[in-house]
Design an enzyme around this catalytic site. Structure first.
Site, PDB file in Angstrom:
ATOM      1  N   LYS A 138       0.755  -1.223  -0.139  1.00 47.36           N
ATOM      2  CA  LYS A 138       0.162  -0.047  -0.034  1.00 47.36           C
ATOM      3  C   LYS A 138       1.064   1.335   0.189  1.00 47.36           C
ATOM      4  CE  LYS A 138      -2.932   2.367   3.112  1.00 47.36           C
ATOM      5  NZ  LYS A 138      -2.624   2.391   4.462  1.00 47.36           N
ATOM      6  N   ASP A 178      -6.851   1.417   0.855  1.00 43.39           N
ATOM      7  CA  ASP A 178      -7.089   1.545   2.392  1.00 43.39           C
ATOM      8  C   ASP A 178      -8.396   1.124   2.821  1.00 43.39           C
ATOM      9  OD1 ASP A 178      -8.536   3.747   1.851  1.00 43.39           O
ATOM     10  OD2 ASP A 178      -7.606   5.107   3.031  1.00 43.39           O
TER      11      ASP A 178
END
Ligand code: SF4
Length: 214
Positions: A124, A142
């Site tokens: 991420k 997210d």
């Protein structure tokens, strides 16, 4: 469960996001690629607002890996101790700074593999840096994107990797670059976890979510 929307439905949604905010930006403050890596690494399980409060002063004195090493782990902790998991994060920031200096000449690499090899940098974080700094249409999924993707049918998937693939597979190419910021901001300020603000939502008529909060 909401079904994955088709191309034309998704294009209509992103046409709205684009019209409302043509150049959506992330909210983590940074002054260069290095400070972006540090800010994103610090933001795990913390809010952008909380990270910005801490990094505002930190980046004035440590905006390069060399300066961060000079500051040292204890000096770094003094700046970030309001952020969750600060001890582990401080260790990672010092380690990744050392690797950047010793192996990359102090320059943040632009490949996902190299970024992910840095301590505290997962997929991420790497995708945020690739997207925001290097202009790669990478999707950093997210909690907000995961929720919005599944709730609206924009990107349906059982886990963050599946949602990342659904974004890549379903969102029109010309909207890929900004997709993750539009979705994060939509989730953060409108399509909130507990009480989505459907009454103020610019895609309300296009959204198939059955439990709208009107
Ligand atoms: S209508 Fe409600 S559930 Fe649908 S995207 Fe908007 S805020 Fe989210």
């Amino acid at each position: 469960m909401v079904k994955q929307l088709g191309y034309h439905q998704i294009r209509a949604i992103f046409d709205r996001f684009h019209a409302a905010e043509p150049e959506p930006k992330g909210e983590l403050e940074h002054v260069n690629a290095y400070t972006l890596v540090v800010a994103v690494a610090l933001s795990a399980q913390a809010t952008d607002v909380g990270v910005n409060k801490a990094t505002h002063a930190l980046f004035k004195i440590a905006d390069t890996p060399e300066k961060m090493l000079a500051l040292g782990e204890d000096g770094l902790i003094e700046h970030i101790k309001t952020i969750g998991l600060f001890r582990q994060k401080a260790k990672n920031v010092i380690k990744l700074s050392r690797i950047l200096v010793e192996e990359y000449g102090g320059v943040v690499p632009n490949s996902r593999a190299a970024l992910q090899s840095l301590p505290g940098v997962g997929r991420k974080t790497a995708n945020v840096v690739l997207n925001m700094w290097w202009g790669v249409p990478a999707q950093a999924v997210d909690t907000h994107i995961f929720r919005v993707g599944n709730r609206t049918g924009i990107a349906v998937g059982k886990d963050v990797n599946a949602v990342e693939r659904a974004i890549e597979d379903n969102i029109p190419a010309d909207y890929q670059q900004h997709a993750h910021h539009w979705l994060i901001l939509h989730g953060r300020y409108t399509c909130k976890a507990r009480k989505p603000m459907c009454g103020n939502c610019i895609i309300r008529d296009l959204c198939p979510y059955e439990d709208k909060n009107l």
